[in-house]
Each structure stands twice: as structure tokens, then as C-alpha cells.
Write a protein that holds these residues in place. Structure first.
Motif, PDB file in Angstrom:
ATOM      1  N   GLU A   1       0.818  -1.201  -0.101  1.00  0.00           N
ATOM      2  CA  GLU A   1      -0.208  -0.055   0.006  1.00  0.00           C
ATOM      3  C   GLU A   1       0.760   1.249   0.066  1.00  0.00           C
ATOM      4  OE1 GLU A   1      -3.301  -0.165  -0.117  1.00  0.00           O
ATOM      5  OE2 GLU A   1      -3.639  -2.230   0.293  1.00  0.00           O
ATOM      6  N   SER A   2       0.882   1.939  -1.180  1.00  0.00           N
ATOM      7  CA  SER A   2       2.118   2.816  -1.169  1.00  0.00           C
ATOM      8  C   SER A   2       1.702   4.037  -0.356  1.00  0.00           C
ATOM      9  CB  SER A   2       2.386   3.209  -2.867  1.00  0.00           C
ATOM     10  OG  SER A   2       1.139   3.622  -3.405  1.00  0.00           O
ATOM     11  N   GLU A   3       0.528   4.516  -0.277  1.00  0.00           N
ATOM     12  CA  GLU A   3       0.121   5.662   0.407  1.00  0.00           C
ATOM     13  C   GLU A   3       0.442   5.343   1.863  1.00  0.00           C
ATOM     14  OE1 GLU A   3      -1.768   4.203  -1.813  1.00  0.00           O
ATOM     15  OE2 GLU A   3      -2.279   5.511  -3.394  1.00  0.00           O
ATOM     16  N   LEU A   4       0.200   4.126   2.386  1.00  0.00           N
ATOM     17  CA  LEU A   4       0.218   3.876   3.689  1.00  0.00           C
ATOM     18  C   LEU A   4       1.653   3.817   3.985  1.00  0.00           C
ATOM     19  CD1 LEU A   4      -1.184   3.065   6.149  1.00  0.00           C
ATOM     20  CD2 LEU A   4      -1.365   0.543   5.553  1.00  0.00           C
ATOM     21  N   LEU A   5       2.433   3.321   2.948  1.00  0.00           N
ATOM     22  CA  LEU A   5       3.892   3.212   3.344  1.00  0.00           C
ATOM     23  C   LEU A   5       4.563   4.707   3.663  1.00  0.00           C
ATOM     24  CD1 LEU A   5       6.740   1.768   3.551  1.00  0.00           C
ATOM     25  CD2 LEU A   5       6.696   1.778   0.919  1.00  0.00           C
ATOM     26  N   TYR A   6       4.267   5.573   2.450  1.00  0.00           N
ATOM     27  CA  TYR A   6       4.784   6.994   2.555  1.00  0.00           C
ATOM     28  C   TYR A   6       4.361   7.678   3.860  1.00  0.00           C
ATOM     29  CZ  TYR A   6       5.527   6.265  -2.351  1.00  0.00           C
ATOM     30  OH  TYR A   6       6.102   5.808  -3.534  1.00  0.00           O
ATOM     31  N   LEU A   7       2.962   7.320   4.177  1.00  0.00           N
ATOM     32  CA  LEU A   7       2.583   7.822   5.547  1.00  0.00           C
ATOM     33  C   LEU A   7       3.275   7.390   6.670  1.00  0.00           C
ATOM     34  CD1 LEU A   7       0.212   9.752   6.820  1.00  0.00           C
ATOM     35  CD2 LEU A   7      -1.201   7.387   7.250  1.00  0.00           C
ATOM     36  N   LEU A   8       3.750   6.278   6.981  1.00  0.00           N
ATOM     37  CA  LEU A   8       4.351   5.656   8.177  1.00  0.00           C
ATOM     38  C   LEU A   8       5.988   6.371   8.102  1.00  0.00           C
ATOM     39  CD1 LEU A   8       2.687   2.031   8.336  1.00  0.00           C
ATOM     40  CD2 LEU A   8       2.106   4.251   9.463  1.00  0.00           C
ATOM     41  N   LEU A   9       6.350   6.056   6.693  1.00  0.00           N
ATOM     42  CA  LEU A   9       7.810   6.636   6.652  1.00  0.00           C
ATOM     43  C   LEU A   9       7.850   8.326   7.075  1.00  0.00           C
ATOM     44  CD1 LEU A   9       9.136   4.784   3.416  1.00  0.00           C
ATOM     45  CD2 LEU A   9       9.415   4.375   5.778  1.00  0.00           C
ATOM     46  N   THR A  10       6.696   8.972   6.843  1.00  0.00           N
ATOM     47  CA  THR A  10       6.790  10.494   7.088  1.00  0.00           C
ATOM     48  C   THR A  10       6.949  10.455   8.735  1.00  0.00           C
ATOM     49  OG1 THR A  10       5.428  10.807   5.481  1.00  0.00           O
ATOM     50  CG2 THR A  10       5.442  12.340   7.463  1.00  0.00           C
ATOM     51  N   CYS A  11       6.296   9.534   9.493  1.00  0.00           N
ATOM     52  CA  CYS A  11       6.440   9.584  10.792  1.00  0.00           C
ATOM     53  C   CYS A  11       7.832   9.024  11.480  1.00  0.00           C
ATOM     54  CB  CYS A  11       5.298   8.644  11.377  1.00  0.00           C
ATOM     55  SG  CYS A  11       5.382   8.391  13.191  1.00  0.00           S
ATOM     56  N   SER A  12       8.305   8.115  10.732  1.00  0.00           N
ATOM     57  CA  SER A  12       9.776   7.712  11.253  1.00  0.00           C
ATOM     58  C   SER A  12      10.772   8.897  10.808  1.00  0.00           C
ATOM     59  CB  SER A  12      10.279   6.440  10.438  1.00  0.00           C
ATOM     60  OG  SER A  12       9.251   5.309  10.574  1.00  0.00           O
ATOM     61  N   ALA A  13      10.678   9.480   9.822  1.00  0.00           N
ATOM     62  CA  ALA A  13      11.365  10.596   9.399  1.00  0.00           C
ATOM     63  C   ALA A  13      11.299  11.604  10.341  1.00  0.00           C
ATOM     64  CB  ALA A  13      11.152  10.991   8.007  1.00  0.00           C
ATOM     65  N   TRP A  14      10.140  12.019  10.950  1.00  0.00           N
ATOM     66  CA  TRP A  14      10.071  13.106  11.847  1.00  0.00           C
ATOM     67  C   TRP A  14      10.599  12.822  13.027  1.00  0.00           C
ATOM     68  CZ3 TRP A  14       9.811  17.933  12.316  1.00  0.00           C
ATOM     69  CH2 TRP A  14       9.534  18.523  13.683  1.00  0.00           C
ATOM     70  N   LEU A  15      10.378  11.536  13.565  1.00  0.00           N
ATOM     71  CA  LEU A  15      11.101  11.007  14.687  1.00  0.00           C
ATOM     72  C   LEU A  15      12.690  11.074  14.556  1.00  0.00           C
ATOM     73  CD1 LEU A  15       8.944   7.675  15.505  1.00  0.00           C
ATOM     74  CD2 LEU A  15       9.095   9.947  16.633  1.00  0.00           C
ATOM     75  N   LEU A  16      13.173  10.792  13.437  1.00  0.00           N
ATOM     76  CA  LEU A  16      14.661  11.123  13.424  1.00  0.00           C
ATOM     77  C   LEU A  16      15.050  12.300  13.436  1.00  0.00           C
ATOM     78  CD1 LEU A  16      17.368   9.673  12.480  1.00  0.00           C
ATOM     79  CD2 LEU A  16      16.601   9.969  10.196  1.00  0.00           C
ATOM     80  N   ILE A  17      14.329  13.390  12.896  1.00  0.00           N
ATOM     81  CA  ILE A  17      14.504  14.798  12.908  1.00  0.00           C
ATOM     82  C   ILE A  17      14.570  15.108  14.530  1.00  0.00           C
ATOM     83  CG2 ILE A  17      13.743  17.028  12.477  1.00  0.00           C
ATOM     84  CD1 ILE A  17      12.712  16.035   9.683  1.00  0.00           C
ATOM     85  N   MET A  18      13.437  14.745  15.102  1.00  0.00           N
ATOM     86  CA  MET A  18      13.356  15.104  16.640  1.00  0.00           C
ATOM     87  C   MET A  18      14.595  14.428  17.489  1.00  0.00           C
ATOM     88  SD  MET A  18       9.330  14.405  17.766  1.00  0.00           S
ATOM     89  CE  MET A  18       9.885  14.311  19.224  1.00  0.00           C
ATOM     90  N   ALA A  19      15.090  13.178  16.888  1.00  0.00           N
ATOM     91  CA  ALA A  19      16.016  12.465  17.887  1.00  0.00           C
ATOM     92  C   ALA A  19      17.483  13.299  17.639  1.00  0.00           C
ATOM     93  CB  ALA A  19      16.260  11.173  17.282  1.00  0.00           C
ATOM     94  N   VAL A  20      17.587  14.073  16.653  1.00  0.00           N
ATOM     95  CA  VAL A  20      18.901  14.940  16.141  1.00  0.00           C
ATOM     96  C   VAL A  20      18.982  16.276  16.673  1.00  0.00           C
ATOM     97  CG1 VAL A  20      20.450  15.474  14.632  1.00  0.00           C
ATOM     98  CG2 VAL A  20      19.239  13.442  14.337  1.00  0.00           C
ATOM     99  N   PRO A  21      19.457  16.465  17.927  1.00  0.00           N
ATOM    100  CA  PRO A  21      19.568  17.736  18.495  1.00  0.00           C
ATOM    101  C   PRO A  21      19.764  18.941  17.552  1.00  0.00           C
ATOM    102  CG  PRO A  21      20.703  16.382  20.146  1.00  0.00           C
ATOM    103  CD  PRO A  21      20.453  15.563  18.557  1.00  0.00           C
ATOM    104  N   ARG A  22      20.714  19.002  16.542  1.00  0.00           N
ATOM    105  CA  ARG A  22      21.165  19.705  15.819  1.00  0.00           C
ATOM    106  C   ARG A  22      20.104  20.307  14.919  1.00  0.00           C
ATOM    107  NH1 ARG A  22      25.695  18.139  12.011  1.00  0.00           N
ATOM    108  NH2 ARG A  22      26.643  17.517  13.880  1.00  0.00           N
ATOM    109  N   PHE A  23      19.064  19.795  14.854  1.00  0.00           N
ATOM    110  CA  PHE A  23      17.841  20.314  14.145  1.00  0.00           C
ATOM    111  C   PHE A  23      16.994  21.205  14.903  1.00  0.00           C
ATOM    112  CE2 PHE A  23      18.319  16.221  11.588  1.00  0.00           C
ATOM    113  CZ  PHE A  23      18.979  16.520  10.401  1.00  0.00           C
ATOM    114  N   GLY A  24      17.058  21.201  16.087  1.00  0.00           N
ATOM    115  CA  GLY A  24      16.486  22.233  16.905  1.00  0.00           C
ATOM    116  C   GLY A  24      14.796  22.161  17.007  1.00  0.00           C
ATOM    117  N   MET A  25      14.433  20.844  16.862  1.00  0.00           N
ATOM    118  CA  MET A  25      12.865  20.744  16.779  1.00  0.00           C
ATOM    119  C   MET A  25      12.280  20.660  18.322  1.00  0.00           C
ATOM    120  SD  MET A  25      11.683  21.359  14.069  1.00  0.00           S
ATOM    121  CE  MET A  25      12.559  21.561  12.802  1.00  0.00           C
TER     122      MET A  25
END
Length: 239
Positions: free
Chosen positions: A93-117
Motif C-alpha cells: 500500500e504505497s500511500e500507507l508506506l509513505y505515511l508511516l515513513l513520514t512519521c519515522s522521518a520526523w522522529l529521526l529529525i526530533m532525535a537529532v538535537p542539531r535540528f532544534g525541533m
């Protein structure tokens, strides 16, 4: 340290497990409650990888926001979410895959302090991601379609994330008090949009009580555990 027989477990890891389970229930509950009114709603093996994905997301959120467990564990949890997202059942389900990967990508951004999120913008994006990824995925897998009515139904959940997690994303207590007042009001309004019952009245009273607590104590050591407990109660009352 908690001792179970000869096994010694750090309290932080016990808190992590409890948070992950309760947060996963929150992520699934609204979709399951709304979807059960439709005859098309079914539970199948396709949802099993999503359970693992949800637990991994919840664990990553706890590690990132709690900051007492080694941060590299959040990267491992995020990696697990990506692995679950690419399982054959979800990836087809490509739309579902993109949706879940968006969540994972945002968690990665949150996890890296230099992004300042760790700020109010990060709070809003975090709330949107947590509200409109896993619950939407659960609903889609159950019903094989997405209802705009269901998306509107998630408004109180979105407002609860924005309100409850203010102290997690900022340590500026004076500004937090103002932001909590605004977001608390938004949550009350979102609850008022629901049919007026004893459950919605109780949810409003709980919101007011939490607001007073935030004004008095700000962020506490058990902030995340209190958050997830309060949010579970609110979700059970409203859905």
C-alpha cells in the motif's frame, strides 16, 4: 532499580515499556472505536506489523522526550519502525508506506538535537504526526478506505497532544504557561464540539485540572507518564 526475582530492571526501562504500551493503545483506540460501526471493518494479519510499528514509534517518542535513556536507543527504535513499514503487507500500500515513513522521518529529525525541533513548532508537527499517521493507517487497513469524517473525529486527539506535551518541548516556564492556556482552551473547544454527555463534561474537568497542574508545577520527572495516563483517560472518554 526494580527487582523481579533475580532480574533487575532499571525504572526508566519499566517506564519505557509502560509508556509504549499505553501510547500504542491511544494511537489505535480512536480508529478501532470509529471503525467498529462499519460492517467493512475487519482485523487481519495485515495489522500485525502495524502493532510492532506502533510500539517502536511509542518507544522512540519516550526515549527522545524523556532524555534519561541513551539517545542511540531512539535511533534503533526508529530503525525498527522503518523495518516494520517495509514489510510486504504494508509496503504494497504505497500511500500507507509513505505515511508511516513520514512519521519515522520526523522522529529521526526530533532525535537529532542539531535540528532544534524541541520547540513549539516541533510540538505542533509532533502532534499532527502522532494524530494523523498511525490512527489513519489503522482505519485504512481495517476498512480499505479513508473517511474525511474520521479525520475530523481526530480533532480532540490532536488538541490533546498539543496541550499535554507543551512542557516536553520547551523549558521556558513563563511562556509555557501562556501556551498551555491557549492550547488548553483549544482542547476544551474541541471537546465541546462533541455531543454533550457526562463523558465530555468529565473530559473538560480533567483538562482544567491538568492546566492548573501545568501552571503550578510545569515539567516534572514523571511528566511523560502523567501525560500518557491523562491522554488515555481522555481518549477513552471521548471515543
Amino acid at each position: 532499580m526494580i527487582r523481579i526475582g533475580k532480574l533487575h530492571i532499571k525504572r526508566d526501562y519499566v517506564a519505557l515499556i509502560i509508556f509504549a504500551i499505553v501510547q500504542s493503545i491511544i494511537s489505535w483506540w480512536a480508529a478501532l472505536d470509529y471503525g467498529r460501526s462499519f460492517q467493512t471493518a475487519t482485523f487481519s494479519a495485515s495489522q500485525l506489523p502495524l502493532i510492532g510499528y506502533t510500539l517502536a514509534v511509542s518507544a522512540a517518542v519516550f526515549i527522545i522526550l524523556d532524555r534519561r535513556i541513551a539517545p542511540q536507543w531512539s535511533l534503533i527504535a526508529i530503525g525498527i519502525t522503518v523495518a516494520f513499514a517495509f514489510t510486504n503487507i504494508i509496503a504494497k500500500e504505497s500511500e500507507l508506506l509513505y505515511l508511516l515513513l513520514t512519521c519515522s522521518a520526523w522522529l529521526l529529525i526530533m532525535a537529532v538535537p542539531r535540528f532544534g525541533m524541541q520547540n513549539y513548532f516541533g510540538l505542533v508537527v509532533f502532534s499532527v504526526i502522532m494524530t494523523f499517521t498511525i490512527p489513519v493507517a489503522v482505519f485504512d487497513l481495517q476498512n480499505n478506505y479513508l473517511s474525511t469524517t474520521f479525520l475530523w473525529k481526530l480533532t480532540p486527539m490532536l488538541a490533546s497532544y498539543v496541550f499535554l506535551y507543551v512542557p516536553s518541548f520547551s523549558h521556558q516556564r513563563q511562556i509555557n504557561q501562556l501556551i498551555s492556556a491557549v492550547t488548553g482552551l483549544l482542547l476544551v473547544i474541541a471537546i465541546f464540539l462533541q455531543p454533550l454527555t457526562w463523558q465530555t463534561i468529565l473530559a473538560i474537568l480533567i483538562t482544567i485540572a491538568v492546566w492548573f497542574s501545568q501552571q503550578s508545577f510545569g515539567r516534572t520527572r514523571l511528566h511523560l507518564m502523567i501525560n500518557v495516563g491523562v491522554q488515555l483517560v481522555l481518549i477513552l472518554l471521548l471515543y
